[in-house]
Motif scaffolding. Structure first.
Motif, PDB file in Angstrom:
ATOM      1  N   TRP A 136       0.844  -1.213   0.000  1.00  0.00           N
ATOM      2  CA  TRP A 136       0.000   0.000   0.000  1.00  0.00           C
ATOM      3  C   TRP A 136       0.872   1.254   0.000  1.00  0.00           C
ATOM      4  O   TRP A 136       0.615   2.216  -0.707  1.00  0.00           O
ATOM      5  N   ARG A 137       1.917   1.211   0.826  1.00  0.00           N
ATOM      6  CA  ARG A 137       2.852   2.339   0.910  1.00  0.00           C
ATOM      7  C   ARG A 137       3.561   2.551  -0.434  1.00  0.00           C
ATOM      8  O   ARG A 137       3.729   3.683  -0.898  1.00  0.00           O
ATOM      9  N   SER A 138       3.973   1.458  -1.053  1.00  0.00           N
ATOM     10  CA  SER A 138       4.666   1.544  -2.344  1.00  0.00           C
ATOM     11  C   SER A 138       3.749   2.073  -3.429  1.00  0.00           C
ATOM     12  O   SER A 138       4.185   2.803  -4.322  1.00  0.00           O
ATOM     13  N   PRO A 163      -0.304   9.684   3.535  1.00  0.00           N
ATOM     14  CA  PRO A 163      -0.451   9.217   4.916  1.00  0.00           C
ATOM     15  C   PRO A 163       0.034   7.793   5.084  1.00  0.00           C
ATOM     16  O   PRO A 163       0.250   7.067   4.123  1.00  0.00           O
ATOM     17  N   SER A 164       0.194   7.389   6.337  1.00  0.00           N
ATOM     18  CA  SER A 164       0.599   6.032   6.659  1.00  0.00           C
ATOM     19  C   SER A 164      -0.403   5.048   6.058  1.00  0.00           C
ATOM     20  O   SER A 164      -1.615   5.298   6.061  1.00  0.00           O
ATOM     21  N   PRO A 165       0.064   3.916   5.502  1.00  0.00           N
ATOM     22  CA  PRO A 165      -0.837   2.986   4.815  1.00  0.00           C
ATOM     23  C   PRO A 165      -1.876   2.383   5.745  1.00  0.00           C
ATOM     24  O   PRO A 165      -1.578   2.002   6.870  1.00  0.00           O
ATOM     25  N   ASN A 166      -3.100   2.332   5.274  1.00  0.00           N
ATOM     26  CA  ASN A 166      -4.200   1.734   6.026  1.00  0.00           C
ATOM     27  C   ASN A 166      -5.099   1.007   5.035  1.00  0.00           C
ATOM     28  O   ASN A 166      -5.932   1.613   4.363  1.00  0.00           O
ATOM     29  N   VAL A 167      -4.919  -0.309   4.930  1.00  0.00           N
ATOM     30  CA  VAL A 167      -5.667  -1.091   3.944  1.00  0.00           C
ATOM     31  C   VAL A 167      -7.170  -0.982   4.177  1.00  0.00           C
ATOM     32  O   VAL A 167      -7.965  -0.983   3.228  1.00  0.00           O
ATOM     33  N   LYS A 168      -7.579  -0.847   5.440  1.00  0.00           N
ATOM     34  CA  LYS A 168      -9.003  -0.763   5.757  1.00  0.00           C
ATOM     35  C   LYS A 168      -9.661   0.477   5.179  1.00  0.00           C
ATOM     36  O   LYS A 168     -10.879   0.520   5.031  1.00  0.00           O
ATOM     37  N   PRO A 314     -10.322   8.955   4.681  1.00  0.00           N
ATOM     38  CA  PRO A 314     -10.405   9.785   5.893  1.00  0.00           C
ATOM     39  C   PRO A 314      -9.067  10.102   6.545  1.00  0.00           C
ATOM     40  O   PRO A 314      -9.043  10.712   7.621  1.00  0.00           O
ATOM     41  N   ALA A 315      -7.951   9.701   5.947  1.00  0.00           N
ATOM     42  CA  ALA A 315      -6.647   9.967   6.551  1.00  0.00           C
ATOM     43  C   ALA A 315      -6.415  11.469   6.707  1.00  0.00           C
ATOM     44  O   ALA A 315      -7.071  12.293   6.055  1.00  0.00           O
ATOM     45  N   ARG A 316      -5.475  11.813   7.565  1.00  0.00           N
ATOM     46  CA  ARG A 316      -5.174  13.217   7.851  1.00  0.00           C
ATOM     47  C   ARG A 316      -4.937  14.011   6.581  1.00  0.00           C
ATOM     48  O   ARG A 316      -4.235  13.586   5.670  1.00  0.00           O
ATOM     49  N   LEU A 317      -5.528  15.191   6.537  1.00  0.00           N
ATOM     50  CA  LEU A 317      -5.379  16.086   5.392  1.00  0.00           C
ATOM     51  C   LEU A 317      -4.180  17.008   5.601  1.00  0.00           C
ATOM     52  O   LEU A 317      -3.794  17.288   6.741  1.00  0.00           O
ATOM     53  N   PRO A 318      -3.585  17.501   4.520  1.00  0.00           N
ATOM     54  CA  PRO A 318      -2.438  18.408   4.669  1.00  0.00           C
ATOM     55  C   PRO A 318      -2.794  19.725   5.334  1.00  0.00           C
ATOM     56  O   PRO A 318      -1.903  20.442   5.798  1.00  0.00           O
TER      57      PRO A 318
END
Length: 333
Positions: A136-138, A163-168, A314-318
């Motif tokens: 996911w990160r790649s 953002p940090s990978p989150n498969v969910k 929903p990950a953190r926005l810049p």
């Protein structure tokens, strides 16, 4: 990390040469920026290789199929991929990341620092969590590279971060800024970005990891304002970890998967305008979904995954404070 600290005096002299070199360069467009970054990357990679000095032998105890075995490798030179080459082509082609001493995720092309045990993880192991996170990160990293390539020089695109990978979450993302207030890519343009990632996969490009001191990282990203601003919070003990795939260089703590060839089916299916930065520039979040090459899924099932990326991740926005999500961009990305 310790080896990097020991080489600081030599690196300081090297940085002085780099600074003299940089003053002679005029960065005029995106291609020049990319070329300059790669020249610095190559110089530092060579310096670190030359600094290894006397070659020391280490024992790497491989645990896995077809059988456990002990390999004699070179400290600070040999990598998990080199071990895979001693085992079989299947291990070379399928391994996403390595696991050192049963607990430490390790890049396939990152040299060993001491004797250890080694496991090679692919996407079909019983516990694929670490391999999935690396994948996911790649994918986010590759998306940043694709976005850098597809826009014309008339469009000022600046990579912010991922953002940090989150498969969910259902999607991998990259946040960028564009010098257009309303420049949300349409379906055809999103397909172009998808095609760019597929091209990268076909080239079988390896992810190269390099740990550099903060000053060198600042010089590499001096033409990337958002990256430059993030360096103080990302730097750990005065060093920063960067990666290169092809000629694209970005910041991440990794680990990354071994090669872009591990990317299979991929769709970049959504882009959302996040906020206006000023009178001309705006933040956008670009999202995609992908599968590893060895994972086969029918069209209907994959379309369900594609539908999930139509909602903004929903990950953190810049635009949000770093500490709202425990400084997520400064941690594992």
């Amino acid at each position: 990390m310790n080896s990097l600290r020991r080489s600081l005096p030599r690196l300081t002299s090297n940085l002085q040469n780099i600074c003299k070199f940089s003053q002679q360069r005029w960065i005029s467009n995106r291609d020049d920026v990319r070329k300059y970054q790669n020249e610095l990357f190559d110089l530092e990679k060579k310096r670190q290789h030359d600094a290894v000095g006397r070659i020391e032998k280490i024992e790497v105890r491989y645990l896995g199929l077809p059988e456990d075995t002990t390999l004699i490798m070179n400290k600070n030179l040999s990598t998990p991929y080199n071990c895979a080459q001693h085992l079989s082509d299947i291990h070379c082609n399928r391994s996403a990341i390595a696991l050192i001493d049963g607990v430490v995720p390790w890049d396939m092309h990152r040299p060993f620092e001491d004797s250890c045990t080694l496991q090679l993880l692919n996407f079909t192991v019983a516990e694929p969590y670490l391999a999935n996170r690396a994948f996911w990160r790649s994918c986010s990293f590759m998306l940043g590279a694709a976005l850098s390539n597809v826009f014309k020089d008339t469009v000022d695109v600046q990579l912010h971060s991922f953002p940090s990978p989150n498969v969910k979450s259902g999607s991998f993302v990259y946040d960028i800024s564009l010098n257009h207030q309303d420049c949300t890519p349409n379906k055809e343009e999103l397909r172009t970005i998808s095609a760019e990632m597929v091209k990268m996969a076909a080239k079988d490009l390896k992810f190269e990891r390099l740990e550099v001191v903060h000053d060198l990282a600042f010089e590499i990203f001096k033409n990337c304002p958002f990256k430059r601003e993030q360096l103080p919070s990302i730097s750990r003990d005065g060093s920063v970890i960067i990666y290169r795939v092809g000629d694209h260089i970005d910041i991440s703590r990794g680990p990354m998967m071994g090669s872009t060839a591990l990317l299979g089916r991929c769709t970049i299916g959504a882009a959302f305008k996040i906020a206006d930065i000023n009178s001309t520039d705006s933040f956008y979040r670009v999202q995609g979904v992908a599968l590893p090459k060895e994972i086969v899924m029918n069209h209907y099932a994959f379309s369900i995954l594609e539908n999930r990326i139509k909602e903004m991740n929903p990950a953190r926005l810049p635009t949000e404070p770093a500490d709202k999500y425990e400084r997520r961009y400064g941690k594992l990305a």
